[in-house]
Design an enzyme around this catalytic site. Structure first.
Site, PDB file in Angstrom:
ATOM      1  CE  LYS A  39      15.930   5.569   7.442  1.00 30.30           C
ATOM      2  NZ  LYS A  39      15.363   6.744   6.750  1.00 30.30           N
ATOM      3  CD  GLU A  96       0.359   3.551  10.859  1.00 32.76           C
ATOM      4  OE1 GLU A  96       0.436   3.664   9.609  1.00 32.76           O
ATOM      5  OE2 GLU A  96       0.129   4.487  11.628  1.00 32.76           O
ATOM      6  CB  CYS A 109      -1.412   6.404   7.499  1.00 29.36           C
ATOM      7  SG  CYS A 109      -1.197   6.717   9.246  1.00 29.36           S
ATOM      8  CD  GLU A 161      -1.245   6.330   2.084  1.00 29.48           C
ATOM      9  OE1 GLU A 161      -0.145   5.811   1.872  1.00 29.48           O
ATOM     10  OE2 GLU A 161      -1.735   6.440   3.232  1.00 29.48           O
TER      11      GLU A 161
HETATM   12  O1  TXE Z   1       7.695   6.667   2.284  1.00 28.44           O
HETATM   13  P1  TXE Z   1       8.750   5.552   2.567  1.00 28.44           P
HETATM   14  P2  TXE Z   1       7.821   7.993   1.375  1.00 28.44           P
HETATM   15  C1  TXE Z   1       3.070   6.488   2.072  1.00 28.44           C
HETATM   16  C2  TXE Z   1       2.383   7.634   1.361  1.00 28.44           C
HETATM   17  C3  TXE Z   1       3.485   8.279   0.606  1.00 28.44           C
HETATM   18  C4  TXE Z   1       4.312   7.081   0.221  1.00 28.44           C
HETATM   19  C5  TXE Z   1       5.757   7.391  -0.066  1.00 28.44           C
HETATM   20  O2  TXE Z   1       1.450   7.115   0.436  1.00 28.44           O
HETATM   21  O3  TXE Z   1       3.022   8.965  -0.523  1.00 28.44           O
HETATM   22  O4  TXE Z   1       4.241   6.204   1.328  1.00 28.44           O
HETATM   23  O5  TXE Z   1       6.312   8.184   0.979  1.00 28.44           O
HETATM   24  C6  TXE Z   1      12.381   4.372   4.936  1.00 28.44           C
HETATM   25  N1  TXE Z   1      14.274  -0.235   3.656  1.00 28.44           N
HETATM   26  N2  TXE Z   1       3.428   6.814   3.432  1.00 28.44           N
HETATM   27  O6  TXE Z   1       8.623   7.735   0.157  1.00 28.44           O
HETATM   28  O7  TXE Z   1       9.792   5.542   1.490  1.00 28.44           O
HETATM   29  C7  TXE Z   1      12.461   5.833   4.615  1.00 28.44           C
HETATM   30  O8  TXE Z   1      13.798   6.285   4.594  1.00 28.44           O
HETATM   31  C8  TXE Z   1      14.188   0.364   4.857  1.00 28.44           C
HETATM   32  C9  TXE Z   1       2.497   6.397   4.442  1.00 28.44           C
HETATM   33  O9  TXE Z   1       8.291   9.079   2.213  1.00 28.44           O
HETATM   34  O10 TXE Z   1       8.022   4.313   2.877  1.00 28.44           O
HETATM   35  C10 TXE Z   1      11.639   6.422   5.752  1.00 28.44           C
HETATM   36  O11 TXE Z   1      12.417   6.490   6.936  1.00 28.44           O
HETATM   37  N3  TXE Z   1      13.678   1.596   5.038  1.00 28.44           N
HETATM   38  C11 TXE Z   1       3.004   6.577   5.774  1.00 28.44           C
HETATM   39  C12 TXE Z   1      10.519   5.402   5.920  1.00 28.44           C
HETATM   40  O12 TXE Z   1      11.038   4.183   5.355  1.00 28.44           O
HETATM   41  C13 TXE Z   1      13.201   2.240   3.959  1.00 28.44           C
HETATM   42  C14 TXE Z   1       4.029   7.558   6.083  1.00 28.44           C
HETATM   43  C15 TXE Z   1       9.208   5.759   5.199  1.00 28.44           C
HETATM   44  O13 TXE Z   1       9.503   6.115   3.871  1.00 28.44           O
HETATM   45  C16 TXE Z   1      13.238   1.652   2.682  1.00 28.44           C
HETATM   46  C17 TXE Z   1       4.898   7.851   4.978  1.00 28.44           C
HETATM   47  C18 TXE Z   1      13.809   0.362   2.554  1.00 28.44           C
HETATM   48  N4  TXE Z   1      13.887  -0.277   1.368  1.00 28.44           N
HETATM   49  C19 TXE Z   1       4.553   7.501   3.708  1.00 28.44           C
HETATM   50  N5  TXE Z   1      12.680   2.530   1.805  1.00 28.44           N
HETATM   51  C20 TXE Z   1       2.088   6.323   6.928  1.00 28.44           C
HETATM   52  N6  TXE Z   1       1.736   5.065   7.156  1.00 28.44           N
HETATM   53  O14 TXE Z   1       1.729   7.243   7.644  1.00 28.44           O
HETATM   54  C21 TXE Z   1      12.306   3.608   2.512  1.00 28.44           C
HETATM   55  N7  TXE Z   1      12.627   3.454   3.813  1.00 28.44           N
END
Ligand code: TXE
Length: 499
Positions: A176, A251, A285, A386
């Site tokens: 996904k 991660e 990250c 972050e």
């Molecule tokens: O991340 P999300 P977002 C951090 C970074 C950023 C913040 C928000 O600080 O500002 O997270 O970013 C899926 N059940 N990182 O909103 O929402 C979502 O659809 C299952 C760090 O973009 O965590 C996407 O595919 N899945 C990071 C994935 O999770 C869910 C990289 C990441 O999205 C879900 C990205 C749920 N309840 C953001 N909610 C890194 N470690 O590099 C969301 N998703």
């Protein structure tokens, strides 16, 4: 040319979403729609998991000789390499990172398929010294169906880090990808299918986290879940995995410290710091967001850092001269600027940047000037949360102990860097930092052989390397009786009988 309209990949085929819904992918440099992608929801996830389940339980992939699996993975790697320019353009259009960076990253991602093909081909099962007249061998068998949820910041690379070892170990997968940048992961499925992977082994279902992501996480027919995303998402995914009693690898966020000792020439330190902080507009990250600089060199360092930061060429990421593009979305832009404002309100000094870029070249996209902040302290939000944007803070330290204490003063522990010419200090300090990865005189380097995972709130488990391959398998212990003496536990001895 990659099509502007994209479908889901399920069971070896491109299909529309069951209810025909789509989502629009916005180009953050122009705010125009770059792609229209089928939007998967619960029922699409169900059909992808069904396909993956069938492919695992009845299909050839888990039973195939590892060399045969390896041949298909390597063929897919070659297909992707031949498309690195076009997939690089897709990544830039979805994420806004400069084309030169994305072409390079897309060209690197296939190395994961080659590496894990080699790991699978050379993997040897064990014979362990069980006592008695037994031979005990331990096979590593695939877990089954692996669900992978991936983010937008490195769309192909992060998907690859999960899919390559999972497939090499004989699992089948449902990915996904992020709703913000789902196209390159769809191209990964296309390459694997073209390379001859059996139907149902790779399935990619773009959709939103709250429906498709949640449906995958909570699905009762998957055997493992992998996530790269925000820390809050990590907590939700891990809780669901806990309820299903399946392993989870996550991660999550980071707040990487960069420790700069005063034996490093200022130019070298500043080049290292800007690389650490501003690549990908800081949307990584492991971005070096907390620069910790020895108090003897901090003034000269900050002066040069600001000068150098203001020279970074921000602009249209499709142009070869652009060094930095926009951030990915209005939502991220607002979040970043809010955090900078909170730092100002809490008494920090913003030495450069800190605002949305204006002027006709930046009229429509989400461009932020790279930002340097000083006069920070540990309790400020900017130091705890972050930021995920081109924003860096600078703090002085007096000695090694203070540098280590400041570095470890974070809820996260994913990446860190130590800059010094003192060999002993470099290693000693690296060992004292609570972080999954530490670079010495470098940053951002990653390799399929090199473990990658977070301590503290940065995650669970580790990607890359042989250990990650093993984590996509379960150990099956087979015990063989080698005794020639007949054995009857209940049949023989009178004296054991109850009177
Ligand atoms: O991340 P999300 P977002 C951090 C970074 C950023 C913040 C928000 O600080 O500002 O997270 O970013 C899926 N059940 N990182 O909103 O929402 C979502 O659809 C299952 C760090 O973009 O965590 C996407 O595919 N899945 C990071 C994935 O999770 C869910 C990289 C990441 O999205 C879900 C990205 C749920 N309840 C953001 N909610 C890194 N470690 O590099 C969301 N998703």
């Amino acid at each position: 040319m990659i099509k502007q309209d994209q479908l889901l990949w399920i069971d070896g085929r491109e299909v529309a979403a069951l209810d025909g819904e789509t989502l629009e992918v916005e180009n953050p440099a122009t705010t125009q729609t770059a792609f229209v992608v089928a939007r998967g929801q619960g029922p699409d996830i169900d059909s992808a998991v069904d396909a993956a389940r069938r492919a695992h339980d009845h299909g050839p992939w888990p039973r195939m000789h590892p060399r045969e699996r390896g041949r298909i993975l390597r063929a897919a790697a070659e297909i992707l390499r031949s498309r690195k320019e076009s997939i690089g353009e897709v990544e830039t259009a979805c994420v806004g990172r400069p084309l030169r960076e994305m072409v390079q990253q897309v060209g690197r991602a296939p190395d994961w398929l080659d590496f894990f093909a080699s790991v699978a081909e050379t993997h040897e099962d064990l014979v362990v010294p069980a006592s008695g007249e037994l031979m005990n061998y331990v096979r590593r068998v695939p877990l089954g169906v692996v669900g992978a949820i991936t983010p937008w910041n490195h769309p192909l690379l992060i998907t690859m880090k999960k899919v390559a070892p999972a497939l090499a170990a004989g699992n089948t997968t449902v990915v996904k990808p992020s709703e913000v940048a789902p196209v390159a992961p769809l191209e990964l499925a296309r390459a694997l299918v073209e390379a001859g992977i059996p139907d149902g082994v790779i399935n990619v279902v773009p959709g939103f986290g709250t429906d498709a992501g949640k449906a995958l996480t909570e699905h009762d027919r998957i055997d493992r879940i992998d996530l790269t995303g925000g820390t809050e998402t990590g907590r939700q995914v891990a809780a669901a995995a806990g309820r299903s009693l399946i392993p989870v690898q996550a991660e999550l966020g980071g707040k990487a410290p960069v420790l700069i000792f005063d034996d490093v020439p200022i130019d070298v330190a500043v080049a290292g710091a800007t690389f650490a902080s501003f690549v990908a507009s800081g949307q990584s990250c492991i971005a070096g967001t907390r620069l910790l600089v020895h108090e003897r060199s901090i003034d000269a360092f900050v002066e040069k850092l600001v000068e150098r930061t203001q020279l970074i060429r921000v602009g249209d990421p499709m142009q070869p001269e652009a060094q930095m593009g926009p951030v990915v979305s209005q939502r991220q832009l607002d979040r970043i600027l809010r955090l900078v404002e909170s730092a100002r309100a809490e008494g920090a000094r913003v030495l450069c940047g800190g605002e949305r870029l204006a002027g006709h070249a930046f009229e429509r996209g989400y461009f932020i000037a790279p930002t340097v902040i000083t006069d920070v302290h540990r309790d400020m939000r900017i130091m705890r949360e972050e930021v995920f944007g081109p924003v860096v803070s600078v703090q002085p330290f007096a000695d090694e102990d203070e540098a280590v204490a400041l570095a470890n003063d974070a809820d996260f522990g994913l990446g860190a860097a130590v800059w010094t010419q003192d060999l002993t200090r470099a290693h000693v300090v690296a060992h004292r930092i609570r972080s999954g990865t530490v670079w010495i005189n470098d940053h951002h380097r990653i390799d399929p052989a090199s473990p990658w995972g977070g301590f503290k709130d940065s995650g669970i488990g580790s990607e890359n390397g042989v250990e990650a391959f093993n984590d996509y398998t379960a150990a099956q212990s087979v015990l063989v009786n080698l005794s020639r003496t007949p054995f009857d536990w209940f049949g023989s001895s009178e004296e054991l009988r109850y009177s």
